[in-house]
Design a protein around this motif. Sequence first.
Motif, mmCIF file in Angstrom:
data_model
loop_
_atom_site.group_PDB
_atom_site.id
_atom_site.type_symbol
_atom_site.label_atom_id
_atom_site.label_comp_id
_atom_site.label_asym_id
_atom_site.label_seq_id
_atom_site.Cartn_x
_atom_site.Cartn_y
_atom_site.Cartn_z
ATOM 1 N N LEU A 130 36.355 29.441 64.798
ATOM 2 C CA LEU A 130 36.450 30.815 65.286
ATOM 3 C C LEU A 130 37.893 31.285 65.459
ATOM 4 O O LEU A 130 38.148 32.478 65.581
ATOM 5 N N GLY A 131 38.827 30.342 65.501
ATOM 6 C CA GLY A 131 40.229 30.707 65.659
ATOM 7 C C GLY A 131 40.568 31.195 67.051
ATOM 8 O O GLY A 131 41.482 32.002 67.223
ATOM 9 N N LYS A 132 39.816 30.723 68.061
ATOM 10 C CA LYS A 132 40.105 31.129 69.435
ATOM 11 C C LYS A 132 39.587 30.059 70.395
ATOM 12 O O LYS A 132 38.716 29.270 70.050
ATOM 13 N N GLU A 133 40.161 30.062 71.607
ATOM 14 C CA GLU A 133 39.711 29.124 72.627
ATOM 15 C C GLU A 133 38.440 29.637 73.281
ATOM 16 O O GLU A 133 38.260 30.848 73.438
ATOM 17 N N LEU A 134 37.572 28.706 73.646
ATOM 18 C CA LEU A 134 36.321 29.044 74.309
ATOM 19 C C LEU A 134 36.312 28.459 75.706
ATOM 20 O O LEU A 134 36.826 27.356 75.927
ATOM 21 N N ASP A 135 35.740 29.172 76.651
ATOM 22 C CA ASP A 135 35.614 28.681 78.009
ATOM 23 C C ASP A 135 34.633 27.510 78.011
ATOM 24 O O ASP A 135 33.479 27.664 77.579
ATOM 25 N N PRO A 136 35.062 26.318 78.466
ATOM 26 C CA PRO A 136 34.188 25.141 78.417
ATOM 27 C C PRO A 136 32.853 25.325 79.135
ATOM 28 O O PRO A 136 31.808 24.927 78.623
ATOM 29 N N ALA A 137 32.855 25.928 80.323
ATOM 30 C CA ALA A 137 31.614 26.095 81.087
ATOM 31 C C ALA A 137 30.656 27.052 80.375
ATOM 32 O O ALA A 137 29.453 26.780 80.272
ATOM 33 N N ASN A 138 31.167 28.156 79.881
ATOM 34 C CA ASN A 138 30.312 29.109 79.153
ATOM 35 C C ASN A 138 29.792 28.495 77.857
ATOM 36 O O ASN A 138 28.634 28.704 77.483
ATOM 37 N N PHE A 139 30.646 27.755 77.170
ATOM 38 C CA PHE A 139 30.227 27.113 75.926
ATOM 39 C C PHE A 139 29.084 26.149 76.190
ATOM 40 O O PHE A 139 28.068 26.164 75.491
ATOM 41 N N ARG A 140 29.219 25.318 77.208
ATOM 42 C CA ARG A 140 28.186 24.343 77.554
ATOM 43 C C ARG A 140 26.875 25.059 77.885
ATOM 44 O O ARG A 140 25.812 24.685 77.398
ATOM 45 N N ARG A 141 26.951 26.088 78.692
ATOM 46 C CA ARG A 141 25.762 26.828 79.100
ATOM 47 C C ARG A 141 25.073 27.489 77.895
ATOM 48 O O ARG A 141 23.866 27.379 77.712
ATOM 49 N N GLN A 142 25.842 28.140 77.060
ATOM 50 C CA GLN A 142 25.266 28.821 75.893
ATOM 51 C C GLN A 142 24.677 27.820 74.908
ATOM 52 O O GLN A 142 23.616 28.041 74.344
#
Length: 184
Positions: A130-142
């Motif tokens: 994606l070429g961007k950083e992702l929030d770890p908590a949101n990523f895990r939840r999604q």
Amino acid sequence: LPGGPVGPRESLGTAASRTLASTTGLRPSYLEQLYTFGDPDRSPTQRLVTIAYFALVTEAQVGATVEDENVAWFAVDDPVLENLAFDHRQIIDYALWRLRNKVEYGQIAHRLLGERFTLAQLRAVYEAMLGKELDPANFRRQLKATQSIVATDEYLAGGQHRPPRLYRYAGSGHDPLEVDTNHE
């Protein structure tokens, strides 16, 4: 962007696999037809039609490419890619757009991981695509909401902190995005 002709009795996928192997030494397990580029003005000398494919390769495969002056890896935002011949930059941009869309709705990221992986490893693949950083908590939840992965009873050994849990893809073992290179 390795390219070459299609043999007289060769499928398009087989030609793409052969060309990639002969120019780079790569034999990826994932190869997908991207698009047909055939704008009449893409070449100043003759009408050229390109049936482009893209492949996914692991980090280990990247290191095993043929050493040749015509084979090199570049980051997609490297300025050298702005001066490519013909419409090759357009091909790269389209492949990147397609990959980023596929990572949003498919399991294509799993193609770049081993059979077992940590959530941090999976997030790193998503971030690279994606070429961007992702929030770890949101990523895990999604990710857990999609039910596309399953926690195993295994943990990653080594390291200084509590070992992270390993996960696996919840699919049937057949990737619906994988293209059989023996067919067109």
